[in-house]
Write an enzyme that holds these catalytic residues in place. Structure first.
Site, PDB file in Angstrom:
ATOM      1  N   ARG A  34       0.836  -1.209   0.000  1.00  0.00           N
ATOM      2  CA  ARG A  34       0.000   0.000   0.000  1.00  0.00           C
ATOM      3  C   ARG A  34       0.859   1.243   0.000  1.00  0.00           C
ATOM      4  NH1 ARG A  34      -0.834   4.886   2.353  1.00  0.00           N
ATOM      5  NH2 ARG A  34      -0.300   3.954   4.373  1.00  0.00           N
ATOM      6  N   ASP A  35       1.476   1.539   1.104  1.00  0.00           N
ATOM      7  CA  ASP A  35       2.274   2.758   1.203  1.00  0.00           C
ATOM      8  C   ASP A  35       3.453   2.698   0.238  1.00  0.00           C
ATOM      9  OD1 ASP A  35       3.417   5.106   1.996  1.00  0.00           O
ATOM     10  OD2 ASP A  35       3.570   4.610   4.095  1.00  0.00           O
TER      11      ASP A  35
ATOM     12  N   HIS B 122       5.132   4.864  12.506  1.00  0.00           N
ATOM     13  CA  HIS B 122       5.461   4.747  11.089  1.00  0.00           C
ATOM     14  C   HIS B 122       6.470   5.840  10.763  1.00  0.00           C
ATOM     15  CE1 HIS B 122       4.158   3.987   6.768  1.00  0.00           C
ATOM     16  NE2 HIS B 122       4.856   5.112   6.664  1.00  0.00           N
TER      17      HIS B 122
ATOM     18  N   HIS C 222       9.637   7.440   8.058  1.00  0.00           N
ATOM     19  CA  HIS C 222      10.297   7.501   6.761  1.00  0.00           C
ATOM     20  C   HIS C 222      11.765   7.854   6.980  1.00  0.00           C
ATOM     21  CE1 HIS C 222       6.615   8.070   3.927  1.00  0.00           C
ATOM     22  NE2 HIS C 222       6.322   7.288   4.941  1.00  0.00           N
TER      23      HIS C 222
ATOM     24  N   CYS D  61       4.649   9.442   0.384  1.00  0.00           N
ATOM     25  CA  CYS D  61       3.298  10.001   0.372  1.00  0.00           C
ATOM     26  C   CYS D  61       3.086  10.879  -0.856  1.00  0.00           C
ATOM     27  CB  CYS D  61       3.058  10.825   1.635  1.00  0.00           C
ATOM     28  SG  CYS D  61       1.424  11.622   1.674  1.00  0.00           S
TER      29      CYS D  61
ATOM     30  N   ASN E 253      10.086   4.926   2.994  1.00  0.00           N
ATOM     31  CA  ASN E 253       9.758   4.228   4.234  1.00  0.00           C
ATOM     32  C   ASN E 253      11.007   3.535   4.760  1.00  0.00           C
ATOM     33  OD1 ASN E 253       6.781   4.403   4.624  1.00  0.00           O
ATOM     34  ND2 ASN E 253       6.745   3.485   2.583  1.00  0.00           N
TER      35      ASN E 253
END
Length: 303
Positions: free
Chosen positions: A16-17, A208, A210, A241, A250
């Site tokens: 997903r991300d 979460h 990055h 994002c 990430n």
């Protein structure tokens, strides 16, 4: 600093991300990547997002991918990100057992991301929780731009606390904070988490990060030292994002496992398989990924 946990749950977010800012890849390629990810032993996977396909075309095949999840090990918990009550309904209808609702703590990023202010997005938490819980589905609220916003600058901790309060009052199952543009540092991580703890209480807390500015792994380690037992990561360091200029990278699953393993922190993820999954991800997206271990490999172990 509190005593480090002996176990950290890693949620793999590459599908997903990781893929959301990429040129769309075929469903067959996503399923190939998913097989490689599940082979690492990870127990939680963020599979896709039920959001507008015009805004995130790379995830337009969410229903089709969700239908393929039944072919995988029952021991893996799959989740999907949603941006609205309707998205939650779609994810639940597709069979997902957990939905993640993201609320940006910064108004400008929230409007860029979902077209609503932070307060307006927070006001929908209770409805999403009700929809999910009526179907036996768990809800996690993730607070984006918890430290900084690319438009509004530094995020006041009180804005994060306000979203967390709305989430806890609505009866969410889990909460996480996200360093959406990779500006957090260990000092700032510890400071915010110390303020969040009294509000969150016994709810599981995730984070979460990055690695945009090189501090993602250090921030993740600081979060574990502050009591966080759930971390997101993406094989290869894939992702970023699309609504936050400059956000990229990430923290790589394999790099995180390498760090935690040497601190005697168990993660369920087998490091060699994670490196192999990163290589699969790199081949499928067709460009070099930022993973350190994908370049250098694991160290030679003598035990």
């Amino acid at each position: 600093m509190s005593e480090l946990s002996s176990h950290v749950t890693i949620r793999e977010v590459a599908l997903r991300d990781g893929l959301q800012i990429e040129t769309p890849i075929p469903l067959s390629a996503k399923i190939e990547l998913l097989h490689a990810i599940v082979a690492t032993g990870v127990r939680e996977v963020e599979a896709t997002a039920f959001v507008s396909p015009t805004k995130v075309p790379a995830l337009a095949d969410a229903p089709e991918l969700a239908a393929a999840l039944a072919d995988f090990d029952d021991g893996v918990q799959f989740s999907a990100l949603v941006a609205s009550p309707n998205g939650a309904r779609r994810a639940i209808a597709a069979g997902l057992g957990t939905v993640e609702y993201v609320v940006s703590a910064a108004d400008a990023h929230s409007r860029a991301n979902v077209g609503r202010s932070t307060a307006e997005a927070s006001a929908q938490i209770a409805e999403i929780v009700a929809i999910a819980h009526d179907s036996g589905v768990a809800v996690e609220v993730i607070i984006a731009t918890a430290w900084d916003c690319p438009f509004d600058g530094p995020t006041a901790p009180q804005r994060v606390l306000d979203v967390v309060s709305a989430a806890t009052e609505a009866g969410v199952d889990r909460v996480a904070v996200a360093d959406t543009i990779g500006t957090a540092t260990p000092r700032r991580v510890r400071s915010l988490l110390a303020q969040l703890r009294p509000v969150i209480g016994d709810l599981p807390l995730g984070a979460h990060f990055h690695n945009t500015r090189g501090a993602g792994l250090a921030s993740a380690y600081a979060a574990v030292g502050a009591g966080v037992t759930r971390l997101d990561a993406s094989v290869g360091g894939l992702g970023g994002c699309p609504f936050a200029p400059g956000a990229s990278g990430n923290i790589a699953t394999e790099d995180l496992v390498y760090l935690l393993r040497d601190s005697d922190i168990h993660t369920d993820v087998a490091l060699p398989a994670a490196i192999e999954a990163a290589a699969v991800a790199q081949r499928l997206v067709g460009h070099e990924l930022p993973s350190a271990l994908l370049r250098a490999g694991d160290r030679i172990l003598d035990d």
